[in-house]
Scaffold this motif. Sequence first.
Motif, PDB file in Angstrom:
ATOM      1  N   LEU A 175       0.867  -1.169   0.000  1.00 36.56           N
ATOM      2  CA  LEU A 175       0.000   0.000   0.000  1.00 36.56           C
ATOM      3  C   LEU A 175       0.903   1.219   0.000  1.00 36.56           C
ATOM      4  N   ARG A 176       0.649   2.141  -0.925  1.00 35.94           N
ATOM      5  CA  ARG A 176       1.589   3.229  -1.178  1.00 35.94           C
ATOM      6  C   ARG A 176       0.880   4.582  -1.153  1.00 35.94           C
ATOM      7  N   TYR A 177       1.606   5.569  -0.631  1.00 33.16           N
ATOM      8  CA  TYR A 177       1.213   6.969  -0.782  1.00 33.16           C
ATOM      9  C   TYR A 177       2.242   7.607  -1.705  1.00 33.16           C
ATOM     10  N   GLN A 178       1.777   8.274  -2.764  1.00 32.56           N
ATOM     11  CA  GLN A 178       2.703   8.896  -3.712  1.00 32.56           C
ATOM     12  C   GLN A 178       2.259  10.305  -4.050  1.00 32.56           C
ATOM     13  N   HIS A 179       3.244  11.206  -4.062  1.00 32.34           N
ATOM     14  CA  HIS A 179       3.004  12.619  -4.353  1.00 32.34           C
ATOM     15  C   HIS A 179       3.773  13.002  -5.613  1.00 32.34           C
ATOM     16  N   PHE A 180       3.088  13.673  -6.537  1.00 31.57           N
ATOM     17  CA  PHE A 180       3.704  14.160  -7.769  1.00 31.57           C
ATOM     18  C   PHE A 180       3.646  15.680  -7.801  1.00 31.57           C
ATOM     19  N   SER A 181       4.789  16.315  -8.086  1.00 28.80           N
ATOM     20  CA  SER A 181       4.836  17.761  -8.292  1.00 28.80           C
ATOM     21  C   SER A 181       6.177  18.105  -8.925  1.00 28.80           C
ATOM     22  N   ASN A 182       6.335  19.357  -9.351  1.00 25.89           N
ATOM     23  CA  ASN A 182       7.613  19.755  -9.956  1.00 25.89           C
ATOM     24  C   ASN A 182       8.565  20.376  -8.942  1.00 25.89           C
ATOM     25  N   GLY A 183       8.209  20.324  -7.649  1.00 22.96           N
ATOM     26  CA  GLY A 183       9.097  20.837  -6.611  1.00 22.96           C
ATOM     27  C   GLY A 183       9.244  22.346  -6.603  1.00 22.96           C
ATOM     28  N   GLY A 184       8.322  23.069  -7.242  1.00 19.79           N
ATOM     29  CA  GLY A 184       8.398  24.518  -7.265  1.00 19.79           C
ATOM     30  C   GLY A 184       9.237  25.083  -8.390  1.00 19.79           C
ATOM     31  N   VAL A 185       9.614  24.238  -9.357  1.00 19.88           N
ATOM     32  CA  VAL A 185      10.393  24.723 -10.494  1.00 19.88           C
ATOM     33  C   VAL A 185       9.599  25.732 -11.315  1.00 19.88           C
ATOM     34  N   ASP A 186       8.299  25.505 -11.444  1.00 18.51           N
ATOM     35  CA  ASP A 186       7.428  26.422 -12.186  1.00 18.51           C
ATOM     36  C   ASP A 186       6.070  26.425 -11.504  1.00 18.51           C
ATOM     37  N   HIS A 187       5.244  27.401 -11.841  1.00 14.91           N
ATOM     38  CA  HIS A 187       3.926  27.536 -11.232  1.00 14.91           C
ATOM     39  C   HIS A 187       2.875  27.722 -12.315  1.00 14.91           C
ATOM     40  N   PRO A 188       1.663  27.222 -12.071  1.00 19.08           N
ATOM     41  CA  PRO A 188       1.155  26.628 -10.830  1.00 19.08           C
ATOM     42  C   PRO A 188       1.747  25.240 -10.568  1.00 19.08           C
ATOM     43  N   ASN A 189       1.800  24.877  -9.297  1.00 19.00           N
ATOM     44  CA  ASN A 189       2.355  23.587  -8.893  1.00 19.00           C
ATOM     45  C   ASN A 189       1.501  23.010  -7.762  1.00 19.00           C
ATOM     46  N   PRO A 190       0.251  22.609  -8.071  1.00 18.53           N
ATOM     47  CA  PRO A 190      -0.646  22.138  -7.012  1.00 18.53           C
ATOM     48  C   PRO A 190      -0.274  20.771  -6.460  1.00 18.53           C
ATOM     49  N   GLY A 191       0.422  19.955  -7.266  1.00 21.50           N
ATOM     50  CA  GLY A 191       0.743  18.602  -6.839  1.00 21.50           C
ATOM     51  C   GLY A 191      -0.477  17.698  -6.877  1.00 21.50           C
ATOM     52  N   GLU A 192      -0.224  16.411  -6.903  1.00 24.96           N
ATOM     53  CA  GLU A 192      -1.310  15.429  -6.858  1.00 24.96           C
ATOM     54  C   GLU A 192      -0.880  14.273  -5.969  1.00 24.96           C
ATOM     55  N   ASP A 193      -1.800  13.793  -5.120  1.00 24.88           N
ATOM     56  CA  ASP A 193      -1.512  12.743  -4.149  1.00 24.88           C
ATOM     57  C   ASP A 193      -2.368  11.518  -4.440  1.00 24.88           C
ATOM     58  N   PHE A 194      -1.706  10.365  -4.537  1.00 21.44           N
ATOM     59  CA  PHE A 194      -2.385   9.112  -4.820  1.00 21.44           C
ATOM     60  C   PHE A 194      -2.232   8.133  -3.659  1.00 21.44           C
ATOM     61  N   ILE A 195      -3.271   7.362  -3.413  1.00 18.00           N
ATOM     62  CA  ILE A 195      -3.188   6.150  -2.605  1.00 18.00           C
ATOM     63  C   ILE A 195      -3.224   4.986  -3.592  1.00 18.00           C
ATOM     64  N   GLN A 196      -2.242   4.066  -3.495  1.00 16.69           N
ATOM     65  CA  GLN A 196      -2.064   3.047  -4.518  1.00 16.69           C
ATOM     66  C   GLN A 196      -1.937   1.659  -3.897  1.00 16.69           C
ATOM     67  N   LEU A 197      -2.412   0.675  -4.620  1.00 17.80           N
ATOM     68  CA  LEU A 197      -2.255  -0.726  -4.246  1.00 17.80           C
ATOM     69  C   LEU A 197      -1.446  -1.408  -5.344  1.00 17.80           C
ATOM     70  N   ARG A 198      -0.348  -2.072  -4.948  1.00 15.88           N
ATOM     71  CA  ARG A 198       0.538  -2.702  -5.931  1.00 15.88           C
ATOM     72  C   ARG A 198       0.673  -4.191  -5.669  1.00 15.88           C
ATOM     73  N   TYR A 199       0.614  -4.957  -6.755  1.00 13.34           N
ATOM     74  CA  TYR A 199       0.954  -6.380  -6.714  1.00 13.34           C
ATOM     75  C   TYR A 199       2.190  -6.589  -7.594  1.00 13.34           C
ATOM     76  N   ALA A 200       3.195  -7.263  -7.051  1.00 13.63           N
ATOM     77  CA  ALA A 200       4.433  -7.537  -7.783  1.00 13.63           C
ATOM     78  C   ALA A 200       4.767  -9.017  -7.669  1.00 13.63           C
ATOM     79  N   THR A 201       5.433  -9.547  -8.686  1.00 14.94           N
ATOM     80  CA  THR A 201       5.842 -10.946  -8.676  1.00 14.94           C
ATOM     81  C   THR A 201       7.174 -11.102  -9.363  1.00 14.94           C
ATOM     82  N   SER A 202       7.958 -12.067  -8.868  1.00 15.49           N
ATOM     83  CA  SER A 202       9.277 -12.327  -9.431  1.00 15.49           C
ATOM     84  C   SER A 202       9.162 -13.152 -10.705  1.00 15.49           C
ATOM     85  N   PHE A 203      10.034 -12.899 -11.692  1.00 17.23           N
ATOM     86  CA  PHE A 203      10.075 -13.679 -12.926  1.00 17.23           C
ATOM     87  C   PHE A 203      10.913 -14.940 -12.774  1.00 17.23           C
ATOM     88  N   ARG A 204      11.678 -15.029 -11.684  1.00 12.36           N
ATOM     89  CA  ARG A 204      12.606 -16.150 -11.543  1.00 12.36           C
ATOM     90  C   ARG A 204      11.876 -17.407 -11.084  1.00 12.36           C
TER      91      ARG A 204
END
Length: 204
Positions: A175-204
């Motif tokens: 379960l992940r919290y992720q924030h996206f933004s440009n860090g204030g390099v340019d404006h507007p920069n409202p950012g976006e916040d996601f709650i994410q569910l990830r499933y991963a599996t090994s290929f080996r």
Amino acid sequence: MLFFSFYRWFMRASVGKRFCVALLCGASLLAAKPSRAADASSFPAWMPEVGFVQIGRAQETRATVFGLIWPWEKAWRMGGGQWSGYWELALGRWSTPGVDGRDRAWVTQFGVTPVFRFRPSEGRSRWFLEAGIGLTVMSPIYRSPSKRFSTAFNFGDHLAVGRNFGENAQHELSLRYQHFSNGGVDHPNPGEDFIQLRYATSFR
């Protein structure tokens, strides 16, 4: 914990400090070779070892992401647990209610992220915590009914908790919290916040 103290400091730091930390981490980790199993001869070094699918939700936006993972060979014992990490390549599609009369708007996102992972109990636990910061590019520039990014290139910071399962711990859910933004390099920069569910599996 050291893990959370660093993350809080990092999230409050200036763009310049964030960039320097990311640059130093990237430079130090370029020397880390991808992890190889005993049967390395049958598993080329350039091939990813893990694949994942991820779904996420922000206030108005849904995201579906597919990606590949290259674990690092190095691991460190510190703070009562084991630190390791991986390189991640991700390709996602964001869907948001349209603006200018469109039914829905779609954004394609590509990201590259170095990720640190911590396992308690000297690394023997199947539970883990992780954090990473990477670079993403979006096409077109993200717009939702209430937010408008000003740049196609952005940072993606995340914090996650997860657990491996399966006989050889080859599967994992996180379960992940992720924030996206440009860090204030340019404006507007409202950012976006996601709650994410990830499933991963090994290929080996």
